[in-house]
Scaffold this active site. Structure first.
Site, PDB file in Angstrom:
ATOM      1  N   ASN A   6      48.330  59.673  20.707  1.00  0.00           N
ATOM      2  CA  ASN A   6      48.043  59.398  22.122  1.00  0.00           C
ATOM      3  C   ASN A   6      46.637  59.878  22.449  1.00  0.00           C
ATOM      4  O   ASN A   6      46.416  61.033  22.771  1.00  0.00           O
ATOM      5  CB  ASN A   6      49.104  60.075  22.997  1.00  0.00           C
TER       6      ASN A   6
ATOM      7  N   CYS B   8      45.910  58.910  27.375  1.00  0.00           N
ATOM      8  CA  CYS B   8      46.356  59.363  28.686  1.00  0.00           C
ATOM      9  C   CYS B   8      45.168  59.797  29.550  1.00  0.00           C
ATOM     10  O   CYS B   8      44.437  60.706  29.174  1.00  0.00           O
ATOM     11  CB  CYS B   8      47.323  60.514  28.478  1.00  0.00           C
TER      12      CYS B   8
ATOM     13  N   CYS C 270      49.276  22.485  54.118  1.00  0.00           N
ATOM     14  CA  CYS C 270      49.022  23.873  54.529  1.00  0.00           C
ATOM     15  C   CYS C 270      47.534  24.101  54.764  1.00  0.00           C
ATOM     16  O   CYS C 270      47.147  25.085  55.393  1.00  0.00           O
ATOM     17  CB  CYS C 270      49.555  24.854  53.490  1.00  0.00           C
TER      18      CYS C 270
ATOM     19  N   CYS D 212      46.670  26.638  46.067  1.00  0.00           N
ATOM     20  CA  CYS D 212      47.709  25.693  46.499  1.00  0.00           C
ATOM     21  C   CYS D 212      49.092  26.258  46.186  1.00  0.00           C
ATOM     22  O   CYS D 212      49.369  26.645  45.059  1.00  0.00           O
ATOM     23  CB  CYS D 212      47.533  24.344  45.794  1.00  0.00           C
TER      24      CYS D 212
END
Lengths: 421, 448
Positions: free
Chosen positions: A132, A135, A345, A387
């Site tokens: 890791n 982080c 619309c 749209c």
């Protein structure tokens, strides 16, 4: 029927869907529930010197009615002891031999400490380790996590130690909180990593409580930056995975992480070069059962495309993932609006009128009629994107008879004009 | 022996009256549902819903403001063009106006619930008790408004905002017009109509004089003499007669009288209702009367209309609502006579109807519907007598409506009219628009 079995740098799993290191893989109880639900593997939540976690820990963006469009956490690594975690890992692996159990690790940057923990991890029978280095919060301020991942020399150094002391494949998890992910990726390769995984979370502040004036998530009136993930970060992940796949080729195994909620997201990651994928936020949002459609949907899609194995389409978008200057300058499209599907619309019109190229009409003879003015349309896609009706606006190719021309050859390129004069 | 007419009060227990009359016909949205519903609005450009609203409320704007939790801004977007935004949210036939025009209706036959969102925004705003409107400096002009219904009060409110001094006269005891006396109780629960009147009058500059009827306590000539302008918003106070024999039999009455009595009743359990009720007519008044008599405990309610479902003034939505309440609707029949024994109602004889060559005609087939009570709702009309009788100059009235120029100006200088007494949609929302427009015309004319 597509074969979803996955061999990731020697780690085998029945499908490519792994749970990423995080809260869902914190302990045996969760992991076994995940395996029962069908997950192919897990990266066990990062084991290291136990931390103390705060309350609260999470924040989320809701967008236009969609919950958890983006997610953030300020949780640290496992707050349970190394012994308990490793004991559970051993037990779980024994009970689920066909699933991938990979242990995420984060300890201070000293070789004896890495050597010690890896020797313990080797005893669990796990399938791999993931370092890791990603982080971005809390641990990085203690010289771990992203603090390592942001310095290529450290990445290479710790990867070497891990390779030296681990009996199982070593995956290096990369942070997106860098200017160019190719440098830490190169460092992982230099350190002989078996694979990389990315992206870890993006350093972020998810929001501000306007009553308390505290950044979110709030811990007794104060907040600190956290790691951003969830659907919102998929584009960041696809780009970084694509960059690495393009640069290092298919031999470097990549575990794709970032915004994967569906089989479709997973397929996109794989097309951009990932050899398998990891999921966290989507499971935290809707539970482990989501994997059923991930498996089923990916399998059905692969069947429909004639892909038998994951490798049949892994990285297939990479040859088409080019730099801007390699795009065809002569390619031309214009918007087409299906008047029968149009619900009036007006969003295409106002988007184009206010913010683009004034290429869509509003009213004709007093009635609403949204039509493309071809000579003004630059084919930018904006109207199609806003749209709300699927397939109402499509982009149609204009046959202009011009050949493929990239920017370096384009007569409109000032460099070419100068040369011609 | 004559059959005993079964008409009685107190047919139900108290809980049933509460359920029938004090619970909202439409469940209001809470914050969470409002946010979900608001998120369905596309924020259309040149939105069809706005065009469909007689008062021109900027619907996409107020819904967006709900979605951003700017509820005050949403409420003011509504109340600025439509001071009766609260009533309209409850009584507008949205399925024929904004919601019918909603692009979501075209897309998925499920429009955004604009009425409920409007109700959410205005309800939340009224809870704050804020009076958002201020008056312009006094103009010194005095204006009389006749009729304290939606048209009259909307006009009065706008005139007061513009700085004029307004006196509103109404023949009834309370202001509010049809909102107070005519609309079904379950559409305006919790005394909303009077709360809204109080809010509107809260702007200041408006004096209300109730119990003052034109033709009795007032004359148009006197009003024209004493005020700088007169706005007539007298509605349609007259009730059309069915025009068949027996209309004077006890037990036959206009539906509007029944509804007004019901709306003003302190105790619904004391209100008599027939066991078998027949309602004649096809408009919203007929529907409201039918549903409310069912809810008062009538066992058998039949609406009879001389044409088909599509011809009804009541919308499909209203018809469905009535059927859900157990009202039977009989189409294609017209009353022939009211039947009684010893002056007491026993039923109504109807004749079936059909359309021939575009005209309605009886088929010759007749049938009798037994009834203990008949409510007639075949239309209302302007009572122009008090306005025109003995007037120095005649007011032009054509087809039972006061003639106006589209801005509320009548044939008489200084006299304006709007609402149900002029030609147009007989809707609350149209009345509000008429009142607003007449006020603007008055203001413009007075300022020259």
């Amino acid at each position: 029927m597509a074969d979803l079995r996955n061999n990731f740098a020697g780690i085998r799993s029945p499908n490519p869907f792994w749970l990423a290191s995080g809260p869902p893989t914190d302990k045996a109880y969760n992991v076994e529930r995940a395996f029962e639900a069908g997950w192919g593997g897990v990266i066990w939540k990062t084991v290291g010197e136990p931390v103390v976690n705060v309350s609260s820990r999470y924040g989320a963006n809701a967008y236009n009615g969609t919950r958890v469009a983006g997610f953030t956490n300020i949780e640290l690594i496992s707050d349970r002891s190394v012994e308990i975690n490793l004991r559970e890992i051993k037990e779980v692996k024994k009970r689920w031999p066909d699933r991938a159990v990979v242990v995420s690790l984060m300890v201070p940057c000293e070789e004896p400490i890495w050597e010690s923990i890896l020797h313990q991890v080797n005893e669990t029978g796990c399938d791999g380790v993931e370092l890791n280095f990603g982080c971005p919060h809390g641990m990085s301020e203690r010289g771990m996590g992203a603090a390592v991942g942001q310095v290529p020399e450290y990445v290479a150094m710790v990867t070497r130690w891990a390779k030296q002391h681990s009996r199982v494949p070593v995956i290096v998890k990369l942070t997106p909180n860098v200017n160019d992910v190719l440098f830490p990726a190169q460092a992982a390769v230099d350190g002989n990593a078996d694979a990389v995984s990315l992206i870890n979370t993006v350093a972020s502040v998810i929001g501000v409580d306007l009553d308390t004036m505290s950044p979110l998530p709030e811990v007794n009136g104060k907040g600190s930056h956290g790691g951003y993930c969830g659907p919102a970060v998929k584009p960041i992940a696809l780009r970084m995975i694509g960059d690495i796949a393009r640069e290092f080729g298919p031999d470097l195994r990549i575990s794709g992480i970032g915004g994967i909620s569906t089989w479709h997201d997973a397929a996109e990651h794989i097309a951009m070069g990932a050899a398998n994928v990891q999921v966290c936020t989507a499971a935290m949002h809707q539970g482990f059962k989501i994997v059923e459609d991930m498996i089923d949907g990916l399998s059905n899609w692969m069947d429909s495309k004639g892909y038998r194995t994951l490798d049949d389409f892994r990285g297939h978008a990479i040859p088409n993932y080019v730099r801007w200057e390699n795009l065809d300058m002569n390619y031309e499209i214009v918007a087409r609006i299906d008047q029968d599907a149009c619900i009036k619309c007006g969003l295409c019109h106002i988007a184009c009128e206010d913010t683009a190229h004034q290429a869509i009409t509003a009213r004709t003879n007093g009635t609403r009629r949204y039509e493309v003015i071809d000579k003004e349309c630059v084919g930018c896609n904006l109207c199609m994107l806003v749209c709300p009706v699927e397939n109402c606006i499509t982009m149609e190719r204009v046959d202009n008879g011009k050949p493929y021309t990239q920017w370096s050859e384009d007569p409109r390129n000032p460099a070419n004009r100068v040369a011609a004069e | 022996m004559a059959e005993q007419r079964d008409i009685a009060a107190g047919r139900l227990d108290q809980a049933a009256y509460l359920a029938g009359f004090s619970i909202d016909a439409k469940v209001p949205l809470d914050q969470g549902r409002a946010l979900i519903e608001a998120s369905r609005c596309y924020f259309c450009y040149d939105a069809p819903c706005v065009e469909a609203c007689p008062t021109g409320i900027d619907i996409p704007s107020f819904i967006r403001k709900i979605s951003t939790r700017n509820t005050r801004g949403a409420a003011l977007d509504i109340l600025e063009p439509n001071i009766f935004g609260g009533a309209c949210a409850r009584v507008c036939p949205v399925e024929e106006l904004c919601e019918e025009a909603c692009v979501r209706d075209a897309q998925e036959t499920k429009p955004v619930s604009i009425g409920l969102l409007q109700r959410f925004a205005t309800d939340r705003f009224f809870e704050t008790g804020e009076q958002p409107f201020a008056r312009a400096p006094a103009t010194g002009k005095k204006i009389a408004v006749v009729g304290a219904g939606p048209a009259g009060l909307a006009g009065a409110h706008r005139l007061a905002r513009l700085g004029h001094a307004v006196t509103v006269y109404d023949a009834r005891e309370k202001a509010g017009g049809l909102n107070e006396y005519g609309i079904a109780a379950y559409k305006v629960v919790d005394g909303f109509a009077q709360k809204e009147v109080d809010f509107i009058l809260g702007v200041g500059g408006i004096t209300v004089e109730t119990g003052k009827a034109l033709g009795k306590d007032l004359t148009l000539d006197a009003l024209r003499r004493d005020f700088d302008a007169v706005f007539l918003a007298v509605g349609q106070a007259g009730v059309r007669a069915v025009g068949v024999s027996g209309e004077d039999i006890i037990g036959v009455e206009p539906a509007v009288d029944f509804i007004a009595r019901l709306r003003q009743a302190a105790d619904l359990a004391a209100l008599p209702v027939g066991r078998r009720v027949v309602v004649i007519g096809g408009g919203n008044t007929a529907i409201d009367a039918a549903i409310q008599s069912r809810r008062l405990g009538a066992g058998d309610v039949t609406m009879v209309y001389r044409r088909g479902p599509d011809d009804m003034g009541a919308t499909d939505h209203e018809q469905e609502f009535a059927k859900t309440d157990g009202v039977k609707i009989k189409y294609w029949a017209k009353p022939v006579r009211f039947m009684g024994t010893d002056g007491a109602l026993t039923g109504v004889e109807f004749e079936s109807t059909r359309i021939t060559g575009g005209k309605i005609e009886g088929t010759g087939d007749t049938f009798v519907v037994p009834a203990d009570m008949v409510l007639t709702a075949v239309g209302q009309m302007l009572v122009d007598d008090p306005i025109t009788k003995n007037a120095k100059e005649p007011l032009s009235v054509v087809g039972g409506r006061i003639v106006t120029d589209g801005h509320g100006r009548t044939s008489l200088k200084g006299v304006y009219a709007g609402g149900d007494c002029v030609e147009g949609k007989d809707l609350t929302v149209q009345a509000v628009e008429d009142g607003k427009n007449a006020a603007l015309a008055i203001d413009g004319d007075l300022r020259g």
